[in-house]
Design a protein around this motif. Sequence first.
Motif, PDB file in Angstrom:
ATOM      1  N   PRO A  64       0.804  -1.145  -0.009  1.00 49.24           N
ATOM      2  CA  PRO A  64       0.085  -0.043   0.041  1.00 49.24           C
ATOM      3  C   PRO A  64       0.693   1.222  -0.116  1.00 49.24           C
ATOM      4  O   PRO A  64       0.521   2.428  -0.261  1.00 49.24           O
ATOM      5  CB  PRO A  64      -0.654  -0.137   1.333  1.00 49.24           C
ATOM      6  CG  PRO A  64      -0.149  -1.057   2.251  1.00 49.24           C
ATOM      7  CD  PRO A  64       0.513  -2.105   1.201  1.00 49.24           C
ATOM      8  N   HIS A  65       2.200   1.196   0.478  1.00 49.56           N
ATOM      9  CA  HIS A  65       3.031   2.362   0.582  1.00 49.56           C
ATOM     10  C   HIS A  65       3.470   2.719  -0.918  1.00 49.56           C
ATOM     11  O   HIS A  65       4.117   3.873  -1.102  1.00 49.56           O
ATOM     12  CB  HIS A  65       4.020   2.087   1.491  1.00 49.56           C
ATOM     13  CG  HIS A  65       5.025   0.900   1.313  1.00 49.56           C
ATOM     14  ND1 HIS A  65       4.492  -0.430   1.480  1.00 49.56           N
ATOM     15  CD2 HIS A  65       6.167   0.771   0.698  1.00 49.56           C
ATOM     16  CE1 HIS A  65       5.550  -1.059   1.055  1.00 49.56           C
ATOM     17  NE2 HIS A  65       6.478  -0.383   0.605  1.00 49.56           N
ATOM     18  N   TRP A  66       3.424   1.724  -1.940  1.00 45.11           N
ATOM     19  CA  TRP A  66       3.736   2.076  -3.221  1.00 45.11           C
ATOM     20  C   TRP A  66       3.009   3.102  -4.014  1.00 45.11           C
ATOM     21  O   TRP A  66       1.871   2.961  -4.184  1.00 45.11           O
ATOM     22  CB  TRP A  66       4.086   0.855  -4.080  1.00 45.11           C
ATOM     23  CG  TRP A  66       5.307  -0.210  -3.445  1.00 45.11           C
ATOM     24  CD1 TRP A  66       6.000   0.096  -2.553  1.00 45.11           C
ATOM     25  CD2 TRP A  66       5.673  -1.436  -4.356  1.00 45.11           C
ATOM     26  NE1 TRP A  66       6.927  -1.047  -2.802  1.00 45.11           N
ATOM     27  CE2 TRP A  66       6.692  -1.907  -3.577  1.00 45.11           C
ATOM     28  CE3 TRP A  66       5.192  -1.996  -5.457  1.00 45.11           C
ATOM     29  CZ2 TRP A  66       7.262  -2.813  -4.146  1.00 45.11           C
ATOM     30  CZ3 TRP A  66       5.673  -3.457  -5.709  1.00 45.11           C
ATOM     31  CH2 TRP A  66       6.680  -3.707  -5.009  1.00 45.11           C
ATOM     32  N   ASP A  67       3.834   4.212  -4.653  1.00 50.06           N
ATOM     33  CA  ASP A  67       3.112   4.893  -5.570  1.00 50.06           C
ATOM     34  C   ASP A  67       2.630   4.098  -6.778  1.00 50.06           C
ATOM     35  O   ASP A  67       3.619   3.846  -7.670  1.00 50.06           O
ATOM     36  CB  ASP A  67       3.902   6.104  -5.803  1.00 50.06           C
ATOM     37  CG  ASP A  67       3.329   7.158  -6.598  1.00 50.06           C
ATOM     38  OD1 ASP A  67       2.192   7.045  -7.199  1.00 50.06           O
ATOM     39  OD2 ASP A  67       3.864   8.312  -6.613  1.00 50.06           O
ATOM     40  N   PRO A  68       1.240   4.041  -7.225  1.00 41.72           N
ATOM     41  CA  PRO A  68       1.247   3.491  -8.466  1.00 41.72           C
ATOM     42  C   PRO A  68       1.747   4.162  -9.566  1.00 41.72           C
ATOM     43  O   PRO A  68       2.164   3.176 -10.664  1.00 41.72           O
ATOM     44  CB  PRO A  68      -0.346   3.434  -8.476  1.00 41.72           C
ATOM     45  CG  PRO A  68      -0.818   3.699  -7.196  1.00 41.72           C
ATOM     46  CD  PRO A  68       0.179   4.534  -6.502  1.00 41.72           C
ATOM     47  N   GLN A  69       1.961   5.284  -9.614  1.00 41.10           N
ATOM     48  CA  GLN A  69       2.670   5.881 -10.806  1.00 41.10           C
ATOM     49  C   GLN A  69       4.162   5.299 -11.142  1.00 41.10           C
ATOM     50  O   GLN A  69       4.594   5.431 -12.185  1.00 41.10           O
ATOM     51  CB  GLN A  69       2.689   7.351 -10.663  1.00 41.10           C
ATOM     52  CG  GLN A  69       1.005   8.027 -10.450  1.00 41.10           C
ATOM     53  CD  GLN A  69       0.338   7.826 -12.019  1.00 41.10           C
ATOM     54  OE1 GLN A  69       1.014   7.736 -12.873  1.00 41.10           O
ATOM     55  NE2 GLN A  69      -0.918   7.469 -11.538  1.00 41.10           N
ATOM     56  N   GLU A  70       4.699   5.041 -10.111  1.00 39.66           N
ATOM     57  CA  GLU A  70       6.172   4.544 -10.003  1.00 39.66           C
ATOM     58  C   GLU A  70       6.083   3.242 -10.143  1.00 39.66           C
ATOM     59  O   GLU A  70       7.486   2.683 -10.299  1.00 39.66           O
ATOM     60  CB  GLU A  70       6.709   4.944  -8.737  1.00 39.66           C
ATOM     61  CG  GLU A  70       6.994   6.473  -8.655  1.00 39.66           C
ATOM     62  CD  GLU A  70       7.730   7.051  -7.336  1.00 39.66           C
ATOM     63  OE1 GLU A  70       8.032   6.073  -6.551  1.00 39.66           O
ATOM     64  OE2 GLU A  70       7.736   8.200  -6.990  1.00 39.66           O
ATOM     65  N   VAL A  71       5.138   2.304 -10.269  1.00 39.18           N
ATOM     66  CA  VAL A  71       5.256   0.973 -10.351  1.00 39.18           C
ATOM     67  C   VAL A  71       5.604   0.276 -11.903  1.00 39.18           C
ATOM     68  O   VAL A  71       5.182   0.720 -12.902  1.00 39.18           O
ATOM     69  CB  VAL A  71       4.101  -0.066  -9.902  1.00 39.18           C
ATOM     70  CG1 VAL A  71       4.116  -1.122 -10.124  1.00 39.18           C
ATOM     71  CG2 VAL A  71       3.671   0.502  -8.617  1.00 39.18           C
ATOM     72  N   THR A  72       6.484  -0.466 -11.741  1.00 35.20           N
ATOM     73  CA  THR A  72       7.131  -1.043 -13.076  1.00 35.20           C
ATOM     74  C   THR A  72       6.598  -2.243 -13.130  1.00 35.20           C
ATOM     75  O   THR A  72       6.806  -3.149 -12.342  1.00 35.20           O
ATOM     76  CB  THR A  72       8.742  -1.172 -13.283  1.00 35.20           C
ATOM     77  OG1 THR A  72       9.251   0.447 -13.289  1.00 35.20           O
ATOM     78  CG2 THR A  72       9.068  -1.745 -14.544  1.00 35.20           C
TER      79      THR A  72
END
Length: 383
Positions: A64-72
């Motif tokens: 949940p702490h990951w930014d969706p825009q930064e996910v590869t």
Amino acid sequence: SAPALPRGRPGTEGSTSLSAWAMANYIHVPPGSPEVPKLNVTVQDQEEQRCREGALSLLQHLRPHWDPQEVTLQLFTDGITNKLIGCYVGNTMEDVVLVRIYGNKTELLVDRDEEVKSFRVLQAHGCAPQLYCTFNNGLCYEFIQGEALDPKHVCNPAIFRLIARQLAKIHAIHAHNGWIPKSNLWLKMGKYFSLIPTGFADEDINKSFISRITNYRQYLLTSECEFSSLIGLQLVISHNDLLCKNIIYNEKEGDVQFIDYEYSGYNYLAYDIGNHFNEFAEMILLKYFFFKDVELKIHFMALYLETLPEGKQVGKEVTEKEVEILYIQVNQFALASHFFWGLWALIQAKYSTIEFDFLGYAIVRFNQYFKMKPEVTALKVPE
């Protein structure tokens, strides 16, 4: 025309019991093992954007702490059954969530509940990565750092020594909760036989298939009796699909780990080894190179037997006769492995949406079965 069900629990007289058979094959997850959440998410894999949306839905729960825009999202292309996607953030792959999307109609081939149980058992004994969750059409788990092997790697003495010992470690796991386990190899092949296509569009292929179908049926009817007569067969928790790409080698740590447990369960240990030897093949070109190096095979089996008693290196002295007996059993079950994956490939040829010549692969496996059978059946157990 599948073989008869095995007898019920030892010590009970009377007719065959399906419930007893099911319990005997039940894989018992150790007490205290963490529960695996099931998320009500379906990941569409036909379109890249829909696939990403589904993966991000899972990551909302898992990271949940990951930014969706930064996910590869990185697609791994080695598999021919499922779609596998690695999800991570940043420039390094230190924390990677693997999303595996089940292939079309693979529920016909794989018992997903048993797969999860096997995964959890192996994880509890330090032989599998962490299983994060399941979802409607797949599961998520931890990425193991290392290199997926190929045939030239597994013949490397330093690596096959690690493979032999890791396989023995897994085979030493007890997960039957007091029941005497049984193999469902023959039942599974009987099920597969009932699912194969009735014919093929190519006239020559169809003619060859029809001419062999009686032989296939006869194999299923007689194989269980033939194999049960082999000396000292042992049933163990088996991987059952130990192809090269399912072995991850970490050179820095000096170890190997096995991945993908779709076909795991109780089976003959000789099948697991024979199937592994069979997988020294170049599948993409559909060329089959039978593992002819007898000395290397024998060395592998000696290392395995030395390690087997406690799943660790114990320096057990192994006799030449023990190795010879296992050598014969392994070669016999290598034939069973060819037959199993031949049936599997025929079903995939009918249902799979993955671009792969499953029919050609089935032909290769059945041809290898019939080619090797006279040589293997001529092997005799030493006096």
